[in-house]
Design a protein around this motif. Structure first.
Motif, PDB file in Angstrom:
ATOM      1  N   ASN A 154       0.828  -1.213   0.000  1.00  0.00           N
ATOM      2  CA  ASN A 154       0.000   0.000   0.000  1.00  0.00           C
ATOM      3  C   ASN A 154       0.859   1.259   0.000  1.00  0.00           C
ATOM      4  O   ASN A 154       0.513   2.260  -0.643  1.00  0.00           O
ATOM      5  CB  ASN A 154      -0.950  -0.009   1.188  1.00  0.00           C
ATOM      6  CG  ASN A 154      -2.092  -0.990   1.010  1.00  0.00           C
ATOM      7  OD1 ASN A 154      -2.449  -1.339  -0.118  1.00  0.00           O
ATOM      8  ND2 ASN A 154      -2.678  -1.438   2.103  1.00  0.00           N
ATOM      9  N   LEU A 203       5.810  -2.806  -8.755  1.00  0.00           N
ATOM     10  CA  LEU A 203       5.809  -1.395  -8.394  1.00  0.00           C
ATOM     11  C   LEU A 203       7.273  -0.996  -8.284  1.00  0.00           C
ATOM     12  O   LEU A 203       8.042  -1.634  -7.571  1.00  0.00           O
ATOM     13  CB  LEU A 203       5.080  -1.185  -7.072  1.00  0.00           C
ATOM     14  CG  LEU A 203       3.702  -1.852  -6.955  1.00  0.00           C
ATOM     15  CD1 LEU A 203       3.150  -1.712  -5.536  1.00  0.00           C
ATOM     16  CD2 LEU A 203       2.731  -1.281  -7.970  1.00  0.00           C
ATOM     17  N   TYR A 251       6.415   3.916 -11.119  1.00  0.00           N
ATOM     18  CA  TYR A 251       5.465   3.359 -12.073  1.00  0.00           C
ATOM     19  C   TYR A 251       5.129   1.912 -11.740  1.00  0.00           C
ATOM     20  O   TYR A 251       5.942   1.191 -11.160  1.00  0.00           O
ATOM     21  CB  TYR A 251       6.040   3.396 -13.496  1.00  0.00           C
ATOM     22  CG  TYR A 251       6.342   4.787 -13.998  1.00  0.00           C
ATOM     23  CD1 TYR A 251       5.328   5.584 -14.532  1.00  0.00           C
ATOM     24  CD2 TYR A 251       7.638   5.292 -13.947  1.00  0.00           C
ATOM     25  CE1 TYR A 251       5.607   6.860 -14.998  1.00  0.00           C
ATOM     26  CE2 TYR A 251       7.922   6.565 -14.414  1.00  0.00           C
ATOM     27  CZ  TYR A 251       6.903   7.351 -14.938  1.00  0.00           C
ATOM     28  OH  TYR A 251       7.171   8.620 -15.387  1.00  0.00           O
ATOM     29  N   ARG A 252       3.939   1.506 -12.164  1.00  0.00           N
ATOM     30  CA  ARG A 252       3.562   0.087 -12.160  1.00  0.00           C
ATOM     31  C   ARG A 252       3.983  -0.472 -13.512  1.00  0.00           C
ATOM     32  O   ARG A 252       3.638   0.071 -14.556  1.00  0.00           O
ATOM     33  CB  ARG A 252       2.059  -0.068 -11.939  1.00  0.00           C
ATOM     34  CG  ARG A 252       1.575  -1.513 -12.000  1.00  0.00           C
ATOM     35  CD  ARG A 252       0.072  -1.591 -11.738  1.00  0.00           C
ATOM     36  NE  ARG A 252      -0.229  -1.468 -10.319  1.00  0.00           N
ATOM     37  CZ  ARG A 252      -0.758  -0.387  -9.747  1.00  0.00           C
ATOM     38  NH1 ARG A 252      -1.032   0.688 -10.493  1.00  0.00           N
ATOM     39  NH2 ARG A 252      -1.013  -0.360  -8.451  1.00  0.00           N
ATOM     40  N   GLU A 256       3.741  -7.148  -7.285  1.00  0.00           N
ATOM     41  CA  GLU A 256       2.338  -6.939  -6.922  1.00  0.00           C
ATOM     42  C   GLU A 256       1.486  -8.139  -7.329  1.00  0.00           C
ATOM     43  O   GLU A 256       0.561  -8.525  -6.624  1.00  0.00           O
ATOM     44  CB  GLU A 256       1.807  -5.671  -7.588  1.00  0.00           C
ATOM     45  CG  GLU A 256       0.392  -5.306  -7.172  1.00  0.00           C
ATOM     46  CD  GLU A 256      -0.088  -4.015  -7.795  1.00  0.00           C
ATOM     47  OE1 GLU A 256      -0.744  -3.223  -7.100  1.00  0.00           O
ATOM     48  OE2 GLU A 256       0.190  -3.796  -9.010  1.00  0.00           O
ATOM     49  N   ARG A 301       2.210   1.582  -3.507  1.00  0.00           N
ATOM     50  CA  ARG A 301       1.146   1.991  -4.437  1.00  0.00           C
ATOM     51  C   ARG A 301       0.847   3.476  -4.304  1.00  0.00           C
ATOM     52  O   ARG A 301       0.470   4.131  -5.290  1.00  0.00           O
ATOM     53  CB  ARG A 301      -0.127   1.191  -4.157  1.00  0.00           C
ATOM     54  CG  ARG A 301      -0.056  -0.276  -4.551  1.00  0.00           C
ATOM     55  CD  ARG A 301      -1.377  -0.973  -4.282  1.00  0.00           C
ATOM     56  NE  ARG A 301      -1.315  -2.407  -4.564  1.00  0.00           N
ATOM     57  CZ  ARG A 301      -1.529  -3.353  -3.658  1.00  0.00           C
ATOM     58  NH1 ARG A 301      -1.832  -3.025  -2.401  1.00  0.00           N
ATOM     59  NH2 ARG A 301      -1.445  -4.625  -3.984  1.00  0.00           N
ATOM     60  N   LYS A 302       0.995   4.013  -3.108  1.00  0.00           N
ATOM     61  CA  LYS A 302       0.695   5.438  -2.884  1.00  0.00           C
ATOM     62  C   LYS A 302       1.510   6.317  -3.820  1.00  0.00           C
ATOM     63  O   LYS A 302       0.992   7.254  -4.436  1.00  0.00           O
ATOM     64  CB  LYS A 302       0.991   5.796  -1.427  1.00  0.00           C
ATOM     65  CG  LYS A 302       0.712   7.258  -1.090  1.00  0.00           C
ATOM     66  CD  LYS A 302       1.018   7.546   0.376  1.00  0.00           C
ATOM     67  CE  LYS A 302       2.518   7.638   0.601  1.00  0.00           C
ATOM     68  NZ  LYS A 302       2.836   8.038   2.000  1.00  0.00           N
ATOM     69  N   TRP A 303       2.796   5.983  -3.972  1.00  0.00           N
ATOM     70  CA  TRP A 303       3.661   6.800  -4.823  1.00  0.00           C
ATOM     71  C   TRP A 303       3.377   6.580  -6.303  1.00  0.00           C
ATOM     72  O   TRP A 303       3.496   7.514  -7.108  1.00  0.00           O
ATOM     73  CB  TRP A 303       5.124   6.484  -4.504  1.00  0.00           C
ATOM     74  CG  TRP A 303       5.448   6.802  -3.079  1.00  0.00           C
ATOM     75  CD1 TRP A 303       5.526   5.929  -2.031  1.00  0.00           C
ATOM     76  CD2 TRP A 303       5.666   8.097  -2.527  1.00  0.00           C
ATOM     77  NE1 TRP A 303       5.786   6.587  -0.862  1.00  0.00           N
ATOM     78  CE2 TRP A 303       5.882   7.929  -1.136  1.00  0.00           C
ATOM     79  CE3 TRP A 303       5.715   9.382  -3.063  1.00  0.00           C
ATOM     80  CZ2 TRP A 303       6.140   8.998  -0.286  1.00  0.00           C
ATOM     81  CZ3 TRP A 303       5.978  10.452  -2.227  1.00  0.00           C
ATOM     82  CH2 TRP A 303       6.180  10.258  -0.856  1.00  0.00           C
ATOM     83  N   ILE A 304       2.962   5.371  -6.651  1.00  0.00           N
ATOM     84  CA  ILE A 304       2.569   5.103  -8.035  1.00  0.00           C
ATOM     85  C   ILE A 304       1.306   5.887  -8.369  1.00  0.00           C
ATOM     86  O   ILE A 304       1.214   6.550  -9.414  1.00  0.00           O
ATOM     87  CB  ILE A 304       2.310   3.594  -8.249  1.00  0.00           C
ATOM     88  CG1 ILE A 304       3.489   2.736  -7.787  1.00  0.00           C
ATOM     89  CG2 ILE A 304       1.947   3.308  -9.704  1.00  0.00           C
ATOM     90  CD1 ILE A 304       4.757   2.931  -8.530  1.00  0.00           C
ATOM     91  N   ASN A 305       0.328   5.802  -7.464  1.00  0.00           N
ATOM     92  CA  ASN A 305      -0.973   6.421  -7.728  1.00  0.00           C
ATOM     93  C   ASN A 305      -0.902   7.942  -7.805  1.00  0.00           C
ATOM     94  O   ASN A 305      -1.679   8.568  -8.537  1.00  0.00           O
ATOM     95  CB  ASN A 305      -1.976   5.999  -6.652  1.00  0.00           C
ATOM     96  CG  ASN A 305      -2.314   4.517  -6.716  1.00  0.00           C
ATOM     97  OD1 ASN A 305      -2.133   3.879  -7.748  1.00  0.00           O
ATOM     98  ND2 ASN A 305      -2.783   3.948  -5.613  1.00  0.00           N
ATOM     99  N   GLN A 306       0.014   8.536  -7.050  1.00  0.00           N
ATOM    100  CA  GLN A 306       0.124   9.995  -7.108  1.00  0.00           C
ATOM    101  C   GLN A 306       1.054  10.452  -8.233  1.00  0.00           C
ATOM    102  O   GLN A 306       1.199  11.652  -8.478  1.00  0.00           O
ATOM    103  CB  GLN A 306       0.614  10.558  -5.775  1.00  0.00           C
ATOM    104  CG  GLN A 306       2.088  10.365  -5.488  1.00  0.00           C
ATOM    105  CD  GLN A 306       2.505  10.990  -4.157  1.00  0.00           C
ATOM    106  OE1 GLN A 306       1.791  10.891  -3.163  1.00  0.00           O
ATOM    107  NE2 GLN A 306       3.648  11.634  -4.127  1.00  0.00           N
ATOM    108  N   GLY A 307       1.630   9.493  -8.945  1.00  0.00           N
ATOM    109  CA  GLY A 307       2.479   9.829 -10.090  1.00  0.00           C
ATOM    110  C   GLY A 307       3.743  10.565  -9.708  1.00  0.00           C
ATOM    111  O   GLY A 307       4.123  11.539 -10.368  1.00  0.00           O
TER     112      GLY A 307
END
Length: 242
Positions: free
Chosen positions: A8, A113, A132-133, A103, A11-17
């Motif tokens: 999680n 990730l 990035y994912r 992931e 993912r936070k850093w991926i989701n915020q780009g």
């Protein structure tokens, strides 16, 4: 903590780009104490620290050192697992060049990730511009291996290599190597098939040609054997170990 808390946080850093500043300027490098440096492993270490998983994941800025950390703890595998730390070896020299976290995975790909990589294959995979994912092939020539953090409450045991489908064959009695003409036979095919079963990119055609010689040398280097391209008792036993 747990594998979920680690994933999680990543993912936070991926989701915020998240994107780096000029000259590898990132908060991860500043946090680690090595600003303006390649930061893929510092990002993994940061995510582990803030999610409470530092003891399980470790702390490193240099990927080969992180690999050694997992290997010393016997938490190293050729096979992916959700939450495993994946190390890449782009040039096949046996040293890790880049790192991410798994992931999900299929029989042929891993979804990861990653920090300090690129959004696609056009940019640098080891020193890109952000988080990035990525979905990458599970090629042994590309993937050095996986570190298995012992997440609290959801530990990841190190699996044994897949056993051969027809039992462990005895050493065939002759040393397999590159010759002219090429050595052929069922013993060559059996060895090739075993390496292919262990995800090495090799054709089980029963002919010991240059491609098999190259893969054999990479396998020997990966497992601390004498790198001579010759399949003797030690290399044969290592291939069928587990």
């Amino acid at each position: 903590m747990s594998v979920d808390s680690m994933l999680n946080e990543c993912r936070k850093w991926i989701n915020q780009g998240y994107k780096e500043g000029r000259n590898n300027d990132t908060l991860f490098g500043k946090w680690y104490g090595l600003p303006n440096q390649a930061w893929c492993d510092m990002w993994i270490s940061y995510c582990a620290s803030v999610s409470g998983n530092a003891d399980s994941v470790g702390r490193a800025a240099y990927c080969p050192s992180h690999v050694n950390w997992f290997r010393a703890r016997k938490q190293w595998s050729e096979y992916p697992k959700v939450g495993a730390i994946v190390f890449y070896d782009w040039d096949g020299d046996g040293l890790a060049d880049h790192v991410g976290i798994v992931e999900s995975f299929t029989d042929t790909t891993i979804t990861t990730l990653e920090g300090n990589t690129s959004a696609g294959n056009a940019g640098s995979q080891s020193n890109g511009d952000g988080c990035y994912r990525r979905t990458r092939p599970r090629k042994v020539r590309q993937v050095l291996g996986y570190g298995y953090p012992a997440y609290a409450g959801n530990s990841i045991p190190t699996p044994q290599p897949k056993p051969p489908t027809s039992g462990i064959p005895a050493f065939p009695g002759r040393f397999l190597k590159l010759t002219r003409p090429y050595m052929t036979g069922e013993d060559v095919r059996t060895f090739q098939a075993r390496l292919k079963e262990r995800t090495w990119q090799i054709d089980a055609d029963g002919s010991f040609g240059p491609a098999t010689d190259s893969i054999t040398r990479q396998f020997q280097a990966r497992h601390g054997l004498e790198v001579d391209g010759v399949v003797g008792p030690a290399t044969w036993a290592e291939a069928f170990k587990g």
